[in-house]
Write a protein that holds these residues in place. Structure first.
Motif, PDB file in Angstrom:
ATOM      1  N   ILE A 237      24.118   6.492 186.228  1.00  0.00           N
ATOM      2  CA  ILE A 237      23.763   7.724 186.671  1.00  0.00           C
ATOM      3  C   ILE A 237      22.659   8.558 185.912  1.00  0.00           C
ATOM      4  O   ILE A 237      21.952   9.256 186.261  1.00  0.00           O
ATOM      5  CB  ILE A 237      25.078   8.776 186.680  1.00  0.00           C
ATOM      6  CG1 ILE A 237      26.242   8.188 187.283  1.00  0.00           C
ATOM      7  CG2 ILE A 237      24.814   9.899 187.341  1.00  0.00           C
ATOM      8  CD1 ILE A 237      25.916   7.553 188.861  1.00  0.00           C
ATOM      9  N   THR A 238      22.429   7.951 184.521  1.00  0.00           N
ATOM     10  CA  THR A 238      21.233   8.388 183.656  1.00  0.00           C
ATOM     11  C   THR A 238      19.902   8.043 184.562  1.00  0.00           C
ATOM     12  O   THR A 238      19.142   8.607 184.613  1.00  0.00           O
ATOM     13  CB  THR A 238      21.190   7.935 182.584  1.00  0.00           C
ATOM     14  OG1 THR A 238      21.472   6.509 182.435  1.00  0.00           O
ATOM     15  CG2 THR A 238      22.300   8.504 181.514  1.00  0.00           C
ATOM     16  N   ASP A 239      19.978   6.833 185.147  1.00  0.00           N
ATOM     17  CA  ASP A 239      18.694   6.602 186.089  1.00  0.00           C
ATOM     18  C   ASP A 239      18.639   7.372 187.161  1.00  0.00           C
ATOM     19  O   ASP A 239      17.296   7.811 187.403  1.00  0.00           O
ATOM     20  CB  ASP A 239      18.835   4.774 186.182  1.00  0.00           C
ATOM     21  CG  ASP A 239      18.404   3.793 185.207  1.00  0.00           C
ATOM     22  OD1 ASP A 239      17.729   4.486 184.338  1.00  0.00           O
ATOM     23  OD2 ASP A 239      18.741   2.933 185.429  1.00  0.00           O
ATOM     24  N   LEU A 240      19.679   7.540 187.819  1.00  0.00           N
ATOM     25  CA  LEU A 240      19.441   8.383 189.207  1.00  0.00           C
ATOM     26  C   LEU A 240      18.953   9.602 188.834  1.00  0.00           C
ATOM     27  O   LEU A 240      18.191  10.364 189.509  1.00  0.00           O
ATOM     28  CB  LEU A 240      20.957   8.551 189.906  1.00  0.00           C
ATOM     29  CG  LEU A 240      20.881   9.403 190.997  1.00  0.00           C
ATOM     30  CD1 LEU A 240      20.072   9.099 192.063  1.00  0.00           C
ATOM     31  CD2 LEU A 240      22.511   9.604 191.569  1.00  0.00           C
ATOM     32  N   ALA A 241      19.595  10.272 187.711  1.00  0.00           N
ATOM     33  CA  ALA A 241      19.181  11.674 187.210  1.00  0.00           C
ATOM     34  C   ALA A 241      17.537  11.648 186.713  1.00  0.00           C
ATOM     35  O   ALA A 241      16.882  12.654 187.221  1.00  0.00           O
ATOM     36  CB  ALA A 241      19.962  12.120 185.914  1.00  0.00           C
ATOM     37  N   LEU A 287      26.474  15.712 188.660  1.00  0.00           N
ATOM     38  CA  LEU A 287      24.970  15.663 188.334  1.00  0.00           C
ATOM     39  C   LEU A 287      24.588  16.302 187.155  1.00  0.00           C
ATOM     40  O   LEU A 287      23.456  16.168 186.472  1.00  0.00           O
ATOM     41  CB  LEU A 287      24.219  15.483 189.333  1.00  0.00           C
ATOM     42  CG  LEU A 287      24.018  14.070 189.854  1.00  0.00           C
ATOM     43  CD1 LEU A 287      23.220  14.247 191.342  1.00  0.00           C
ATOM     44  CD2 LEU A 287      23.565  12.844 189.228  1.00  0.00           C
ATOM     45  N   GLY A 288      25.195  17.584 187.012  1.00  0.00           N
ATOM     46  CA  GLY A 288      24.647  18.583 186.100  1.00  0.00           C
ATOM     47  C   GLY A 288      24.225  18.202 184.766  1.00  0.00           C
ATOM     48  O   GLY A 288      23.216  18.476 184.205  1.00  0.00           O
ATOM     49  N   TRP A 289      25.259  17.483 184.046  1.00  0.00           N
ATOM     50  CA  TRP A 289      24.941  17.220 182.919  1.00  0.00           C
ATOM     51  C   TRP A 289      23.970  16.066 182.676  1.00  0.00           C
ATOM     52  O   TRP A 289      22.950  16.112 181.761  1.00  0.00           O
ATOM     53  CB  TRP A 289      26.281  16.451 181.962  1.00  0.00           C
ATOM     54  CG  TRP A 289      26.051  16.249 180.437  1.00  0.00           C
ATOM     55  CD1 TRP A 289      26.420  16.918 179.466  1.00  0.00           C
ATOM     56  CD2 TRP A 289      25.409  15.045 179.962  1.00  0.00           C
ATOM     57  NE1 TRP A 289      26.050  16.484 178.187  1.00  0.00           N
ATOM     58  CE2 TRP A 289      25.521  15.049 178.787  1.00  0.00           C
ATOM     59  CE3 TRP A 289      24.883  13.963 180.729  1.00  0.00           C
ATOM     60  CZ2 TRP A 289      25.031  14.127 177.748  1.00  0.00           C
ATOM     61  CZ3 TRP A 289      24.760  12.876 179.767  1.00  0.00           C
ATOM     62  CH2 TRP A 289      24.803  13.054 178.422  1.00  0.00           C
ATOM     63  N   TYR A 290      24.056  15.078 183.669  1.00  0.00           N
ATOM     64  CA  TYR A 290      23.037  14.312 183.543  1.00  0.00           C
ATOM     65  C   TYR A 290      21.361  14.538 183.900  1.00  0.00           C
ATOM     66  O   TYR A 290      20.569  14.177 183.413  1.00  0.00           O
ATOM     67  CB  TYR A 290      23.238  13.189 184.671  1.00  0.00           C
ATOM     68  CG  TYR A 290      24.660  12.190 184.552  1.00  0.00           C
ATOM     69  CD1 TYR A 290      24.565  11.164 183.845  1.00  0.00           C
ATOM     70  CD2 TYR A 290      25.873  12.711 184.929  1.00  0.00           C
ATOM     71  CE1 TYR A 290      25.707  10.473 183.478  1.00  0.00           C
ATOM     72  CE2 TYR A 290      27.126  11.905 184.708  1.00  0.00           C
ATOM     73  CZ  TYR A 290      26.831  10.750 183.853  1.00  0.00           C
ATOM     74  OH  TYR A 290      28.062  10.132 183.449  1.00  0.00           O
ATOM     75  N   LEU A 291      21.344  15.548 184.479  1.00  0.00           N
ATOM     76  CA  LEU A 291      20.021  16.154 185.045  1.00  0.00           C
ATOM     77  C   LEU A 291      19.605  17.058 183.745  1.00  0.00           C
ATOM     78  O   LEU A 291      18.660  16.794 183.192  1.00  0.00           O
ATOM     79  CB  LEU A 291      20.164  17.132 186.116  1.00  0.00           C
ATOM     80  CG  LEU A 291      20.130  16.516 187.409  1.00  0.00           C
ATOM     81  CD1 LEU A 291      20.492  17.678 188.431  1.00  0.00           C
ATOM     82  CD2 LEU A 291      18.789  16.019 187.661  1.00  0.00           C
ATOM     83  N   GLY A 292      20.547  17.624 182.808  1.00  0.00           N
ATOM     84  CA  GLY A 292      20.190  18.262 181.709  1.00  0.00           C
ATOM     85  C   GLY A 292      19.660  17.191 180.704  1.00  0.00           C
ATOM     86  O   GLY A 292      18.676  17.269 180.014  1.00  0.00           O
ATOM     87  N   PHE A 293      20.412  16.128 180.625  1.00  0.00           N
ATOM     88  CA  PHE A 293      19.950  15.081 179.837  1.00  0.00           C
ATOM     89  C   PHE A 293      18.806  14.279 180.081  1.00  0.00           C
ATOM     90  O   PHE A 293      17.810  14.053 179.249  1.00  0.00           O
ATOM     91  CB  PHE A 293      20.988  14.068 179.434  1.00  0.00           C
ATOM     92  CG  PHE A 293      20.716  12.908 178.794  1.00  0.00           C
ATOM     93  CD1 PHE A 293      20.535  12.942 177.426  1.00  0.00           C
ATOM     94  CD2 PHE A 293      20.441  11.467 179.564  1.00  0.00           C
ATOM     95  CE1 PHE A 293      20.094  11.799 176.612  1.00  0.00           C
ATOM     96  CE2 PHE A 293      19.840  10.579 178.673  1.00  0.00           C
ATOM     97  CZ  PHE A 293      19.760  10.528 177.291  1.00  0.00           C
ATOM     98  N   ALA A 294      18.634  14.411 181.485  1.00  0.00           N
ATOM     99  CA  ALA A 294      17.053  13.644 181.816  1.00  0.00           C
ATOM    100  C   ALA A 294      16.068  14.611 181.364  1.00  0.00           C
ATOM    101  O   ALA A 294      15.023  13.994 181.117  1.00  0.00           O
ATOM    102  CB  ALA A 294      17.127  13.363 183.245  1.00  0.00           C
ATOM    103  N   TYR A 295      16.172  15.790 181.537  1.00  0.00           N
ATOM    104  CA  TYR A 295      15.180  16.794 181.395  1.00  0.00           C
ATOM    105  C   TYR A 295      14.832  16.711 179.615  1.00  0.00           C
ATOM    106  O   TYR A 295      13.662  16.805 179.337  1.00  0.00           O
ATOM    107  CB  TYR A 295      15.181  18.322 181.671  1.00  0.00           C
ATOM    108  CG  TYR A 295      15.436  18.561 182.937  1.00  0.00           C
ATOM    109  CD1 TYR A 295      14.934  19.696 183.570  1.00  0.00           C
ATOM    110  CD2 TYR A 295      15.562  17.441 184.080  1.00  0.00           C
ATOM    111  CE1 TYR A 295      14.611  20.050 184.928  1.00  0.00           C
ATOM    112  CE2 TYR A 295      15.408  17.965 185.533  1.00  0.00           C
ATOM    113  CZ  TYR A 295      14.873  18.967 185.951  1.00  0.00           C
ATOM    114  OH  TYR A 295      15.040  19.374 187.237  1.00  0.00           O
TER     115      TYR A 295
END
Length: 339
Positions: A237-241, A287-295
Motif C-alpha cells: 500500500i506504500t506504492d499505491l499511496a 489510506l490516511g497513514w500511508y498518504l502521510g508517509f508518502a508525503y
C-alpha cells in the motif's frame, strides 16, 4: 545530439569493461548522452552506432546512506524478467568503482515515452490518458501479485516491521540532508512513528512508482517499469499511496515535479484506489497513514535533491525549483494524518 563523455560517464572505460564482461557486445566506439528528467540516479543512453543500451549510476555527490544501490536495482530487474511486470533486459553489473567512479549497471534500451507532463498526455486525449493511467495501476497490482520466493527474492527485504523501519530510515535520510529549517517535518515523522498501521501480506514494492518511471509504447502499453533503486519487500500500500501523492499532492505545476494529473481524462484518486483494490484484492480502506508517509518520504527525497543542488552536485535542468516542493509536502502529510 550525442556527446563524448557526458558528466559522470567515461565512455572509453565503459567500453573496456563491456569488452571484458560481454565480449563482442560492442562493435564500435561508444557515444552517449545523459537522459534528462531523472532526479536521483543518473541515466545515460550509449550506442556504438548499431546497438543501444542504458547505463545507470548514482549521482555525482552526497549519496544518502543505503540509497542508490546498483546491485539491488540490478537484482530486482533481473528477477522480474519473465513475470507480468515489464522490465528491461539486463546486460552487466559493475561493482568496481574504479571503472567510472561509481558502481553501475547496463541494461537494454527499451523504446517508449516517459510521460512527465500534462502537455504530453494532452496529445493523447482524455480517453487514452485515462486508460493509460489505469493500465499503470494494473501493472502495479501485477507487481504486488508476484511471489517473491518464486523469482528468487525471498531474502530481498524484511517485511516484518517494514513500516517502522521505513519511518526510521527516512528520518535518518532527512538528518543526512539537513541544510535549512523545515517547519513541521519533525512533527510529521514523530506522528507517523506513533501511529503505525498493521500491514497486510508483503510484496515486492517498487518504492518510487509513478507514471514517468514507466516507458509507454506506441500502443499505449507499459513497455517497461524503470528506476528500481528503492525496491524491497514490504507493504504494497506504500506504492499505491505514492501514486496518489505524486498526482494528488497539491504541488504547484511550476515546481518542477509533475503536473500529469492536470491532463484531461487523468483519473481521480478515488478511481485509482478502486481500480487497484479490484485488481489486487487488497484492503485499501485505511489510506490516511500511508498518504502521510508518502508525503514525508517524497519530502525527504526532494530535500536530498535540493541539498545536492545547492552544493553544485546535480546534473540536469530544473533542480532550482525542487526545494520549494518540500514544505508543501510536509504540510500535506500533516493534513493527511489529521483527516
Amino acid at each position: 545530439m550525442s556527446v563524448q563523455n557526458p558528466p559522470g560517464l567515461d565512455l572509453r572505460r565503459l567500453r573496456a569493461h563491456l569488452d571484458a564482461a560481454r565480449p563482442g557486445l560492442v562493435g564500435g566506439e561508444l557515444t552517449g548522452e545523459l537522459i534528462e528528467g531523472g532526479r536521483s540516479n543518473l541515466t545515460y543512453t550509449v550506442t556504438d552506432g548499431s546497438g543501444r543500451w542504458v547505463v545507470r549510476r548514482p549521482p555525482l555527490g552526497h549519496v544518502l546512506p543505503t540509497a542508490h544501490d546498483m546491485a539491488r536495482e540490478h537484482r530486482v530487474v533481473s528477477a522480474l524478467a519473465g513475470t507480468d511486470v515489464p522490465v528491461p533486459g539486463v546486460v552487466a553489473l559493475c561493482e568496481d568503482e574504479s571503472v567510472i567512479g561509481a558502481r553501475f549497471y547496463v541494461m537494454d534500451f527499451v523504446p517508449g515515452t516517459p510521460y512527465r507532463s500534462a502537455g504530453q498526455l494532452g496529445a493523447l486525449g482524455p480517453e487514452r490518458t485515462r486508460d493509460l493511467v489505469l493500465r499503470l495501476v494494473d501493472t502495479l497490482a501485477d507487481l504486488h501479485a508476484v511471489d517473491p520466493a518464486s523469482v528468487g527474492l525471498a531474502d530481498f527485504g524484511r517485511p516484518d516491521g517494514f513500516l517502522e523501519r521505513q519511518v526510521r530510515r527516512w528520518g535518518r535520510q532527512l538528518a543526512a540532508s539537513r541544510s535549512r529549517e523545515l517547519p513541521g517535518v519533525d512533527e510529521l515523522r514523530d506522528r507517523l512513528a506513533a501511529s503505525l498501521p498493521e500491514s497486510g501480506a508483503a510484496a515486492v514494492v517498487h518504492g518510487d512508482y509513478r507514471l514517468d518511471n514507466a516507458l509507454v509504447d506506441e500502443e499505449d502499453r507499459i513497455a517497461a517499469v524503470l528506476d528500481w533503486e528503492m525496491s524491497t519487500l514490504g507493504d504494497p500500500i506504500t506504492d499505491l499511496a505514492l501514486v496518489l501523492a505524486y498526482t494528488s499532492g497539491g504541488l504547484p505545476s511550476d515546481i518542477g515535479v509533475s503536473d500529469v494529473q492536470d491532463a484531461p481524462g487523468f483519473p481521480g484518486a478515488d478511481e485509482i484506489v478502486a481500480r487497484y483494490a479490484e485488481r489486487s484484492g487488497r484492503d485499501v480502506s485505511d489510506l490516511g497513514w500511508y498518504l502521510g508517509f508518502a508525503y514525508f518520504k517524497l519530502a525527504v527525497i526532494l530535500e536530498g535533491i535540493h541539498y545536492r543542488f545547492i552544493r553544485g552536485k546535480t546534473v540536469g535542468a530544473n533542480f532550482e525549483r525542487i526545494g520549494r516542493a518540500v514544505p508543501v509536502l510536509v504540510e500535506g502529510g500533516l493534513r493527511r494524518l489529521s483527516e
